[in-house]
Design an enzyme around this catalytic site. Structure first.
Site, PDB file in Angstrom:
ATOM      1  N   PRO A 114       0.796  -1.228   0.000  1.00 25.68           N
ATOM      2  CA  PRO A 114       0.000   0.000   0.000  1.00 25.68           C
ATOM      3  C   PRO A 114       0.831   1.283   0.000  1.00 25.68           C
ATOM      4  CG  PRO A 114      -0.900  -1.567   1.574  1.00 25.68           C
ATOM      5  CD  PRO A 114       0.425  -2.118   1.126  1.00 25.68           C
TER       6      PRO A 114
ATOM      7  N   GLU B 214      -0.885 -10.638   7.284  1.00 25.49           N
ATOM      8  CA  GLU B 214      -0.868  -9.238   7.688  1.00 25.49           C
ATOM      9  C   GLU B 214       0.297  -8.471   7.071  1.00 25.49           C
ATOM     10  OE1 GLU B 214      -3.107  -7.432   9.597  1.00 25.49           O
ATOM     11  OE2 GLU B 214      -4.293  -9.213   9.191  1.00 25.49           O
TER      12      GLU B 214
ATOM     13  N   ARG C  13       1.829  -7.581 -22.717  1.00 21.76           N
ATOM     14  CA  ARG C  13       1.100  -7.114 -23.896  1.00 21.76           C
ATOM     15  C   ARG C  13       1.854  -6.021 -24.646  1.00 21.76           C
ATOM     16  NH1 ARG C  13      -2.289  -2.983 -23.825  1.00 21.76           N
ATOM     17  NH2 ARG C  13      -3.916  -4.135 -24.955  1.00 21.76           N
TER      18      ARG C  13
ATOM     19  N   ASP D 293      -4.167   2.604 -26.599  1.00 18.36           N
ATOM     20  CA  ASP D 293      -4.667   2.315 -25.254  1.00 18.36           C
ATOM     21  C   ASP D 293      -4.809   3.585 -24.429  1.00 18.36           C
ATOM     22  OD1 ASP D 293      -4.744  -0.372 -25.710  1.00 18.36           O
ATOM     23  OD2 ASP D 293      -2.875  -0.837 -24.651  1.00 18.36           O
TER      24      ASP D 293
END
Length: 253
Positions: free
Chosen positions: A91, A118, A156, A171
């Site tokens: 995060p 965790e 890709r 894209d």
């Protein structure tokens, strides 16, 4: 390029390697992918890789030693002059965007660490992790999905993986479309339940089609991601006609 993935669940990657268009990147050898389970480098009969957190609290924490031993095995197998970066999905990492994907796609690869439970003992992170990446402001049950997302995005962009070499150039977020969102797409039939394909796309006029697509990209981006329009403007990527359209949109015309 080569990616090594340290994961407690290597079986999650098998379908990704065997199905879908990006499998071409692995079948052709453009990307080499190796999976490593830290449990194989843990001690004891139970091959324990996690333990309770110091200070108490819910959940378990991945232990540093099995991860460090697994990483050492990866390093020995890679036999590289310049050590590959160790990436942790976390995060606190920088949110993954197209520019970063393009850099990874043009590089030699990396070692991807997939956390579970965790989290990972901070001492392993402090000692070994070079880069932390986030997919956004939400929490996954493990880093495997994030690793798959990075691998798919990188695969890709490899030459020959997509059926049309220019497919990814249009894209969303690509510099080829000035970092804007992609435009809407349509296919047969021309009339589907009373909804017709926009006349511009049926005109056969290349310049008219490209102008329609540009206008749609600008409209969609201004409505949903205005910060991308601001970035394109700051970089000098918007033409006078683009700005005129945006002024009309802002005025509600």
């Amino acid at each position: 390029m080569r990616f090594d993935v340290i994961t407690l669940f290597p079986e999650l990657f098998a379908p990704f390697l065997e199905a879908g268009i990006t499998r071409r990147a692995y079948a052709s050898g453009q990307i080499e992918l190796k999976l490593w389970n830290p449990r194989e480098h843990a001690e004891g009969n139970y091959r324990r890789v996690d333990d309770r957190p110091f200070g108490g609290g819910p959940g378990m924490v991945m232990m540093a030693e099995p991860l460090a031993r697994c990483l050492a095995a990866v390093r020995a197998d890679r036999v590289e002059e310049v050590p590959a970066p160790v990436v942790l999905f976390s995060p606190i990492g920088e949110v993954l965007r197209h520019a970063a994907v393009a850099r990874w796609a043009a590089g030699p690869g990396a070692i991807l660490v997939c956390g579970r439970y965790e989290g990972i003992d901070q001492r392993f992170i402090d000692t070994h992790v070079d880069v932390q990446i986030s997919l956004g402001d939400f929490v996954l049950s493990g880093g495997e999905i994030a690793a798959l997302a990075l691998l798919d995005a990188v695969a890709r962009l490899q030459p020959g993986v997509l059926g049309d070499e220019g497919s990814h150039q249009a894209d969303s977020f690509n510099p080829a479309v000035d970092g804007l969102l992609d435009c809407p797409h349509y296919t047969r039939p021309e009339d589907w339940r009373g909804q017709r394909v926009p006349a511009e796309l049926m005109s056969g006029h290349h310049a008219q089609i490209e102008r329609w697509r540009r206008d749609q990209r600008l409209q969609l981006t201004a409505r949903h991601r205005p910060e991308l329009v601001a970035a394109a403007r700051a970089a000098g990527r918007l033409a006078a006609r683009d700005e005129a359209l945006l002024e009309r949109l802002a005025a509600g015309l």
